[in-house]
Scaffold this active site. Structure first.
Site, PDB file in Angstrom:
ATOM      1  N   LEU A  40       3.070  48.277  29.108  1.00 49.17           N
ATOM      2  CA  LEU A  40       3.815  47.976  28.088  1.00 49.17           C
ATOM      3  C   LEU A  40       3.556  46.626  27.614  1.00 49.17           C
ATOM      4  O   LEU A  40       3.708  45.537  28.430  1.00 49.17           O
ATOM      5  CB  LEU A  40       5.210  48.239  28.152  1.00 49.17           C
ATOM      6  N   ASP A  41       3.438  46.083  26.298  1.00 47.43           N
ATOM      7  CA  ASP A  41       3.301  44.899  25.871  1.00 47.43           C
ATOM      8  C   ASP A  41       4.660  44.204  26.276  1.00 47.43           C
ATOM      9  O   ASP A  41       5.846  45.029  26.442  1.00 47.43           O
ATOM     10  CB  ASP A  41       3.016  44.854  24.322  1.00 47.43           C
TER      11      ASP A  41
END
Length: 314
Positions: A40-41
């Site tokens: 996930l960013d």
């Protein structure tokens, strides 16, 4: 003390990388063998599955789609396709109804071609795209096939130019690209303003827990519960070893006869057993207590062939 084995599902907070969460859990459990599945960013929140101990060897056998809830901001485009980047163009969004938007969204449902963001981890001649983009290099990325299983418009704010959407998609889909392309289709540009992952493979929000706070010491009662991995592999067929002799053979890396024991195979809804079983199809190997002993496949001689063996001997 028995080593932890299974998954911890973290509700990733904004501002941390997925690897930050892994490092935190390494300190919590006091072991190095921990890894996440599905990066996930930093700005994205939500479901982050983290394998603990030998369960890291199961990561590559996870299957399933991913689901997100996100806000798409119309009226501007950024160089990263999200709000972390620089605005490169602005244009007023049109007067548009929720029905109009739903009609346009039909273009993005099902199997589509999607171009990844230039700030992404895609490889270009051995180098990540985001590294090239940071250096100001000009390049083009090849669109790839992705599948949007579900794309629902939850709400539309004409005043703010914000779309709240619910997405279920194949692994490898960029929601940033989806936001950009929807904005282009509407004719005013768009970028991803916020994003939360609600599902990854068979992991859902109800499985998730808060990331433990930073500390020099974590008492046992403060450690997050390690979930039994079995519940996340229901897409695999399973085979039960019932005798100590079979288990020793398995742990020694030897094949297990299957032909006379087909009744012990529990078939997942994703597979079918016919006269000729699909060779090399992954099978979860369990003991009588339903504990995972490893992963196997059926070879040409119709024997259970080990691929991943836990607690191997010899």
């Amino acid at each position: 003390m028995e080593k932890p084995f299974g998954f911890v599902v973290i509700d990733k907070p904004s501002g941390l990388t997925s690897h930050d969460c892994v490092n935190r859990l390494r300190k919590v459990f006091g072991i190095r063998k921990i890894g996440h599945s599905g990066t996930l960013d930093p700005a994205v929140t939500g479901v982050l599955p983290i394998a603990i101990g030998d369960a890291t060897r199961l990561i590559s056998y996870l299957q399933g789609s991913k689901a997100y809830t996100g806000i798409i901001q119309l009226g501007a485009t950024t160089n990263t396709d999200d709000m972390q980047g620089e605005i490169i163009e602005s244009k007023a969004w049109p007067l548009i109804t929720q029905n109009d938007i739903n009609y346009l969204l039909e273009n993005f449902r099902g199997e589509i071609l999607q171009k990844p963001p230039i700030f992404s981890s895609v490889h270009i001649k051995g180098e990540r795209a985001y590294k090239k983009a940071r250096k100001g290099e000009k390049f083009d990325l090849i669109p790839k096939k992705v599948t949007i299983n579900k794309l629902n418009l939850i709400s539309w704010s004409q005043n703010k130019g914000e779309l709240l959407v619910d997405v279920d998609c194949s692994t490898g889909t960029y929601i940033r690209s989806l936001a950009r392309d929807i904005g282009d289709k509407i004719g005013c540009g768009g970028y991803l303003k916020s994003l939360r992952r609600t599902k990854a493979y068979n992991f859902i929000e109800n499985h998730s827990v808060k990331l433990p706070e930073k500390s020099d010491f974590y008492p046992e009662e403060d450690k997050p519960k390690v979930l039994n991995p079995n519940i996340f592999f229901k897409h695999l067929s399973s085979f039960e070893l019932i005798s100590e002799e079979e288990i020793i053979s398995w742990r020694s890396g030897r094949k297990i006869s299957f032909q006379n024991n087909i009744k012990r195979l529990k078939v997942s809804k994703n597979n079918e057993v016919e006269d000729s079983f699909i060779h090399n199809n992954n099978i979860l190997v369990l003991n009588k207590e339903n504990k995972i002993l490893g992963i196997a496949c059926l070879d040409e001689s119709f024997a259970i062939k080990p691929k991943v063996v836990f607690n191997a001997i010899g």
